[in-house]
Motif scaffolding. Structure first.
Motif, PDB file in Angstrom:
ATOM      1  N   SER A   1       0.738  -1.325   0.030  1.00  0.00           N
ATOM      2  CA  SER A   1       0.124  -0.027   0.107  1.00  0.00           C
ATOM      3  C   SER A   1       0.872   1.226  -0.159  1.00  0.00           C
ATOM      4  O   SER A   1       0.541   2.313  -0.532  1.00  0.00           O
ATOM      5  CB  SER A   1      -0.850   0.059   1.047  1.00  0.00           C
ATOM      6  OG  SER A   1      -0.368   0.143   2.506  1.00  0.00           O
TER       7      SER A   1
ATOM      8  N   GLN B   1      -5.310   6.485   3.212  1.00  0.00           N
ATOM      9  CA  GLN B   1      -6.503   6.956   2.322  1.00  0.00           C
ATOM     10  C   GLN B   1      -6.917   8.177   2.755  1.00  0.00           C
ATOM     11  O   GLN B   1      -7.481   8.685   1.989  1.00  0.00           O
ATOM     12  CB  GLN B   1      -7.380   5.773   2.373  1.00  0.00           C
ATOM     13  CG  GLN B   1      -6.812   4.325   1.914  1.00  0.00           C
ATOM     14  CD  GLN B   1      -7.763   3.330   2.176  1.00  0.00           C
ATOM     15  OE1 GLN B   1      -8.340   3.107   3.304  1.00  0.00           O
ATOM     16  NE2 GLN B   1      -7.859   2.327   1.210  1.00  0.00           N
TER      17      GLN B   1
ATOM     18  N   THR C   1      -3.005   1.982   6.608  1.00  0.00           N
ATOM     19  CA  THR C   1      -3.365   2.074   5.031  1.00  0.00           C
ATOM     20  C   THR C   1      -4.798   3.001   5.203  1.00  0.00           C
ATOM     21  O   THR C   1      -4.840   3.951   4.430  1.00  0.00           O
ATOM     22  CB  THR C   1      -3.978   0.787   4.483  1.00  0.00           C
ATOM     23  OG1 THR C   1      -2.678   0.068   4.390  1.00  0.00           O
ATOM     24  CG2 THR C   1      -4.612   0.990   3.241  1.00  0.00           C
TER      25      THR C   1
ATOM     26  N   CYS D   1      -8.897   6.148  -3.579  1.00  0.00           N
ATOM     27  CA  CYS D   1      -8.661   5.578  -2.113  1.00  0.00           C
ATOM     28  C   CYS D   1      -8.927   4.172  -2.074  1.00  0.00           C
ATOM     29  O   CYS D   1      -8.200   3.444  -1.527  1.00  0.00           O
ATOM     30  CB  CYS D   1      -9.509   6.458  -0.922  1.00  0.00           C
ATOM     31  SG  CYS D   1      -9.023   8.016  -0.698  1.00  0.00           S
TER      32      CYS D   1
END
Length: 169
Positions: free
Chosen positions: A76, A145, A141, A166
């Motif tokens: 990510s 986002q 993560t 996202c």
């Protein structure tokens, strides 16, 4: 009367120049441009206007999403960095608003990695590829986002595009 679209920063600048309640945007602009009230200014021939940065940016991000590059990336953090780099490449001026995005205690973006290190003990600043900016990377993560969503919102993206990007992170 004509309608024009303005970038948020320009709108807020015009609004900050208000001298009294009820002063219209036209009155403020006339004053700033030193134009007499309701004077007819000759209109120049129409000029081709460059595509707005918001439209250009959507195309750049859409190209990234369509390319499958984000989906190929396993981590990510790498997807996060690709998105940030694309946002900057498409709208460097709009990206400068990233420095306004902060947490309760942490600074998320800066041109100076030391400013990021000073805002927390384990921020792990990394340079955003192909930009003069640094970003903290020691976040989950969901926080990454959220950071992207805040940045994209401040750059004028719509909710649908923000959700799509996202979700890809």
């Amino acid at each position: 009367m004509k309608t024009i679209e303005l970038d948020d920063d320009l709108y807020f600048y015009i609004a900050s120049q208000t001298r009294h309640i009820g002063e219209s945007a036209s009155d403020i602009l006339r004053r700033l441009l030193e134009q007499p009230a309701h004077e007819r200014v000759p209109v120049a021939e129409p000029v081709a206007v460059a595509q707005s940065s918001a439209v250009a940016t959507r195309q750049g991000l859409q190209a990234l999403l369509d390319s499958g590059e984000l989906q190929k990336e396993e981590k990510s953090i790498n997807r996060f960095m690709q998105v940030l780099s694309t946002l900057y490449r498409d709208d460097p001026v709009g990206f400068t608003q990233a420095t306004e995005i902060k947490g309760r205690k942490r600074v998320y973006f800066s041109r100076d990695p030391e400013a990021l290190r000073a805002s927390g003990s384990t921020t792990k600043p990394k340079p955003v590829p192909e930009t003069p900016f640094w970003v903290i990377t020691n976040t989950n993560t969901s926080r990454k986002q959220n950071m992207v969503a805040q940045l994209m919102s401040s750059m004028g993206y719509g909710d649908e595009v923000i959700a799509q990007v996202c979700g890809a992170i």
